[in-house]
Design a protein around this motif. Sequence first.
Motif, PDB file in Angstrom:
ATOM      1  N   VAL A  92       0.738  -1.020  -0.114  1.00 40.32           N
ATOM      2  CA  VAL A  92      -0.131   0.018  -0.285  1.00 40.32           C
ATOM      3  C   VAL A  92       0.927   1.281  -0.184  1.00 40.32           C
ATOM      4  O   VAL A  92       0.341   2.105   0.096  1.00 40.32           O
ATOM      5  CB  VAL A  92      -0.811   0.167   1.025  1.00 40.32           C
ATOM      6  N   ILE A  96      -1.736  -1.675  -4.505  1.00 41.28           N
ATOM      7  CA  ILE A  96      -2.921  -0.898  -4.448  1.00 41.28           C
ATOM      8  C   ILE A  96      -2.478   0.691  -4.603  1.00 41.28           C
ATOM      9  O   ILE A  96      -1.770   1.144  -4.111  1.00 41.28           O
ATOM     10  CB  ILE A  96      -3.604  -1.001  -3.265  1.00 41.28           C
ATOM     11  N   PRO A 113      -3.966   4.417  -4.689  1.00 42.02           N
ATOM     12  CA  PRO A 113      -5.176   5.013  -4.214  1.00 42.02           C
ATOM     13  C   PRO A 113      -6.084   5.780  -5.472  1.00 42.02           C
ATOM     14  O   PRO A 113      -7.266   5.798  -5.528  1.00 42.02           O
ATOM     15  CB  PRO A 113      -4.624   6.111  -3.225  1.00 42.02           C
ATOM     16  N   LEU A 120      -7.232   2.724   0.280  1.00 41.26           N
ATOM     17  CA  LEU A 120      -6.101   1.607   0.471  1.00 41.26           C
ATOM     18  C   LEU A 120      -6.838   0.511   1.246  1.00 41.26           C
ATOM     19  O   LEU A 120      -7.005  -0.633   0.874  1.00 41.26           O
ATOM     20  CB  LEU A 120      -4.900   1.966   1.052  1.00 41.26           C
TER      21      LEU A 120
END
Length: 326
Positions: free
Chosen positions: A41, A77, A79, A121
Amino acid sequence: MTLWTPLHVVTGKGGTGKTTVAAALATSLAARGRRVLLCEVEGRQGIAQLFDVAPLPYEERRIATGLDGGAVHALAIDPEAALLEYLQMFYRLGRAGKALDKFGIIDFATTIAPGVRDVLLTGKVYEVARRTGADRYDAIVMDAPPTGRITRFLNVNHEVAGLAKVGPIKRQAESIMQLMRAPSTQVHLVTVLEEMPVQETLDGIAELEAAELPVGRVLLNLVRPELVTAPTRDALDAGRLDETAVAAALRSVSLSPDAAGPLLAQARAHVERQVLQEQQREVIGDCGRPVVELPLLGDGVDQGALFELARVLRDTIGTSTQETTR
């Protein structure tokens, strides 16, 4: 009742090997045909570098085989992409969402608005954890932000739920917090046996517990093996093992006595590190959480090293799926 996918959140102070441990944990959980998702993330592409694959896009992709033939999938991931997906999923703003992205509004929102990035996230992880059917994973491992930021990161939806009194945002935030506090979720803290990382780990445990977030195990990484025996340590401490004695021992096995000084210096340095390790092991042993030790691997981290660490983790972190109330 919701059948959550078990979620393992891996955090740790910078330099403790957090990403390596997260990858090893995913490899250990991907056993006997299981499918595991390893996600990051922080946008560092650390997973891609570790597994020596191309930079990860915002899509789930198989990157490795786990222990006993399972599959490790990975996801970086993003955002901005997560927000577009969120707008489409909950508000059906497919083309409109892309238009917002074109004008830079999404980038503005995720950069300026406090907590929005973390909400997106964690929201993506929530979406994966609640899946059913063929797309469901047996476990999710998150390479999460460092210890100093982990509580706020995981707890951000609690703050959002408090701000949004009604509507889909409040419901979504509350659902995500139920996942983060579910019995099937564990937050594991990676540390090394040094004073500052150990203290940050203890502080992190206290903060997580205060926020009612589920603390899992403390993973002691890069633990040095004991190369100097107890009798040798005693001889060094008492001064019985000096350069003359070492030189004589080297001559007896046809080695140059010139190495006596450097060998003694290395032995003393190693003993000093061992004493520090033992002191910090005692400190972290009082944290009230299960502790797992992972060895220092001298040849660096490759696929073989990940498997070695995965074998250590295999019998210490459970893979059972638990039901929780959403």
